[in-house]
Design a protein around this motif. Structure first.
Motif, mmCIF file in Angstrom:
data_model
loop_
_atom_site.group_PDB
_atom_site.id
_atom_site.type_symbol
_atom_site.label_atom_id
_atom_site.label_comp_id
_atom_site.label_asym_id
_atom_site.label_seq_id
_atom_site.Cartn_x
_atom_site.Cartn_y
_atom_site.Cartn_z
ATOM 1 N N UNK A 170 27.999 6.028 56.797
ATOM 2 C CA UNK A 170 28.167 6.813 55.567
ATOM 3 C C UNK A 170 28.684 5.951 54.423
ATOM 4 N N UNK A 171 29.557 4.992 54.729
ATOM 5 C CA UNK A 171 30.060 4.099 53.686
ATOM 6 C C UNK A 171 28.926 3.262 53.095
ATOM 7 N N UNK A 175 27.422 3.047 49.335
ATOM 8 C CA UNK A 175 27.208 1.778 48.635
ATOM 9 C C UNK A 175 25.792 1.697 48.076
ATOM 10 N N UNK A 176 24.818 2.173 48.833
ATOM 11 C CA UNK A 176 23.434 2.142 48.358
ATOM 12 C C UNK A 176 23.267 3.020 47.121
ATOM 13 N N UNK A 206 29.058 14.184 39.480
ATOM 14 C CA UNK A 206 27.898 14.942 39.954
ATOM 15 C C UNK A 206 27.787 14.837 41.468
ATOM 16 N N UNK A 207 27.933 13.621 41.975
ATOM 17 C CA UNK A 207 27.834 13.400 43.422
ATOM 18 C C UNK A 207 28.977 14.105 44.152
ATOM 19 N N UNK A 447 32.412 4.815 49.115
ATOM 20 C CA UNK A 447 31.371 3.818 48.888
ATOM 21 C C UNK A 447 30.797 3.915 47.486
ATOM 22 N N UNK A 448 30.610 5.140 47.019
ATOM 23 C CA UNK A 448 30.095 5.346 45.659
ATOM 24 C C UNK A 448 31.110 4.881 44.621
ATOM 25 N N UNK A 449 32.387 5.148 44.878
ATOM 26 C CA UNK A 449 33.434 4.783 43.922
ATOM 27 C C UNK A 449 33.678 3.266 43.909
ATOM 28 N N UNK A 450 33.761 2.680 45.094
ATOM 29 C CA UNK A 450 34.141 1.261 45.194
ATOM 30 C C UNK A 450 32.949 0.316 45.172
#
Length: 504
Positions: A170-171, A175-176, A206-207, A447-450
């Motif tokens: 999931x991480x 990231x993707x 949004x995510x 993952x999206x944040x970092x």
């Protein structure tokens, strides 16, 4: 530091900010008290409504929602044996048993007082620890920031997800998603498919709204279809009415609570500063320690007030301390602070050591907000426990519809774009599938944040290094690299030992 603390207090205590803190704390208590809702969802829904506010006012609203929701989870835990938030799971062990014995009001008052003590201790730790860590963080280079981002991802993937493999999967998915849009180093368009709406990637809010709010709406509607409505809880709520007026008293309870408050506050603060640990772990550890120290350990689980003291003090001591790594290094300590990073970015604020230099009024004002909202929570919780309990009778259909409307309106208000709404709904479906497959959402969110931070800092480190091996050989980088390996392999090692013990 102290001059900034003093000067920011006057800005925090203006009338508009006080009203914002009172309203958001009350809303947070109601969000936490409603089973199925959580502090992360409450903060995610709140962020779009803070756009037009002063940045400090918006952050104070998030602080009130955060503190209120963490405490509010204890209301449902005590009255109907359903933890309103994950951190309130331990409160159900003794809270509901006390309510059935006719000590519901005593349990609720104990919960709010202990929550205030833990939250206030955590806020003080934030005030006096974060600035020194920020000074240390100024010495970090790109390589150190890359490794601390990886450490945050690996810690949450390993400890928060329950399965290292699922957490890492999931991480990496997060990231993707973070790579969609314009490359921050080269300016190349990636995975946009010539869609102008994707040039800046998917907005974090949004995510977040999609992954957390929409799956909850579907779950609630499934419960309605299965006959599991809020009305089914009304009989339980009636059974836990206050049969007698036992109350929290300063003379009897303060002295007996002091050791637990001290021990549980320290546990919660330390756990909160570890990315990915969270309030649930702090509550479990504190409860276990309280039981070990108790003269009557057999009473735990049967309505022992010491169990509530330990769990509620510890899970609220996590709140502000989880902001310490977020504000100083830009690494969220838990899911709520990961969402708050999005709130900071929306207001043009970038978490990290420079925030203390460029915007001291806002960062120290947020610290005061984390402290003051605890005392607002104390007043609202102590005098309004009966009122908040009635919120548990809200029909599930109405609650699901309200969440859906707020999610849609809040998402649309970001950029006045229906594309954001469609994206939010798509991520909502993804979140629902992840929930059904028991895949953890938190590592994906982090993952999206970092992701952008980790990628940018890694490439900068490689560009300025004489050799790629330098990102490992710098003393602090090597230390963070070892911590990353430890966070990844410790759960595996622990599981192997448990398996061997079972065979033996």
């Amino acid at each position: 530091m102290f001059e900034h603390l003093v000067s920011s207090l006057s800005g925090t205590l203006v009338f508009a900010n006080l009203v914002a803190m009172v309203v958001s704390t009350a809303a947070g208590i109601m969000v936490g008290a409603l089973p199925g809702l959580s502090a992360s969802m409450g903060v995610a829904l709140l962020i779009p409504f803070t756009f037009s506010m002063d940045p400090l006012t918006g952050l104070l609203c998030m602080a009130g929602m955060y503190n209120g929701a963490i405490y509010g989870g204890s209301i449902a835990a005590i009255l109907i044996n359903i933890p309103g938030t994950p951190g309130a799971v331990v409160t159900t062990f003794d809270g509901n048993a006390m309510a059935k014995k006719g000590e519901g009001r005593y349990a609720l008052e104990t919960a709010v007082i202990c929550s205030t003590v833990g939250g206030a201790a955590s806020a003080l730790a934030l005030m006096f620890i974060a600035p020194y860590l920020a000074a240390l963080a100024l010495k970090f280079g790109p390589a150190e920031y890359f490794w601390i981002s990886v450490l945050g991802l690996s810690t949450i993937a390993s400890f928060l997800s329950g399965s290292t493999v699922k957490g890492l999967f999931c991480a990496f998915a997060g990231l993707f998603i973070s790579t969609v849009g314009i490359d921050q180093i080269s300016g190349v368009f990636r995975f946009t498919f010539d869609n102008m709406y994707l040039m800046e990637g998917f907005p974090e809010i949004v995510v977040l709204i999609g992954l957390y709010s929409i799956p909850e709406v579907f779950t609630m509607l499934e419960d309605v279809a299965a006959g599991k409505t809020a009305a089914a809880n009304n009989a339980m709520l009636d059974q836990t009415r206050y049969k007698e007026e036992k109350r929290w008293t300063f003379r009897q309870d303060f002295k007996s609570s002091l050791p637990t408050w001290t021990r549980s506050s320290i546990i919660g603060i330390v756990i909160g500063m570890i990315p990915g640990a969270g309030s649930s772990i702090a509550a479990f550890i504190s409860y276990k320690e309280a039981k070990r120290k108790s003269k009557n350990p057999d009473n735990f689980g049967k309505g022992e007030v010491e169990g509530i003291r330990a769990s509620e003090t510890a899970n609220n001591a996590v709140t502000a301390s989880a902001m310490i790594p977020m504000l100083t290094f830009g690494i969220p300590g838990n899911v709520v602070t990961a969402i708050m990073v999005g709130g900071l970015l929306i207001h043009g604020l970038h978490p990290g050591p420079n925030l203390f230099i460029k915007e001291p009024r806002i960062v120290y004002g947020l610290m005061w907000g984390m402290l003051l909202t605890n005392f607002i929570m104390l007043a609202l919780g102590y005098f309004g426990s009966r009122f908040f309990a009635k919120c548990l009778k809200m029909p599930t259909v109405i609650l699901a519809a309200a969440i859906g409307v707020l999610s849609t309106v809040g998402t649309y208000s970001l950029n006045n774009s229906m594309f954001d709404v469609y994206s939010m709904l798509c991520f909502g479906v993804v979140g629902l599938v992840m929930r059904k497959m028991k895949l953890p959402i938190a590592p994906a969110v982090l993952g999206i944040i970092l992701g952008p931070l980790a990628e940018t800092e890694l490439r900068r480190a490689l560009m300025i290094a004489d050799s790629p091996i330098e990102i490992f050989t710098r003393p602090l980088s090597f230390f963070l690299f070892l911590l990353t390996l430890l966070s990844l392999f410790y759960p595996v090692f622990k599981a192997r030992l448990a398996a061997r013990g079972t065979k033996a």
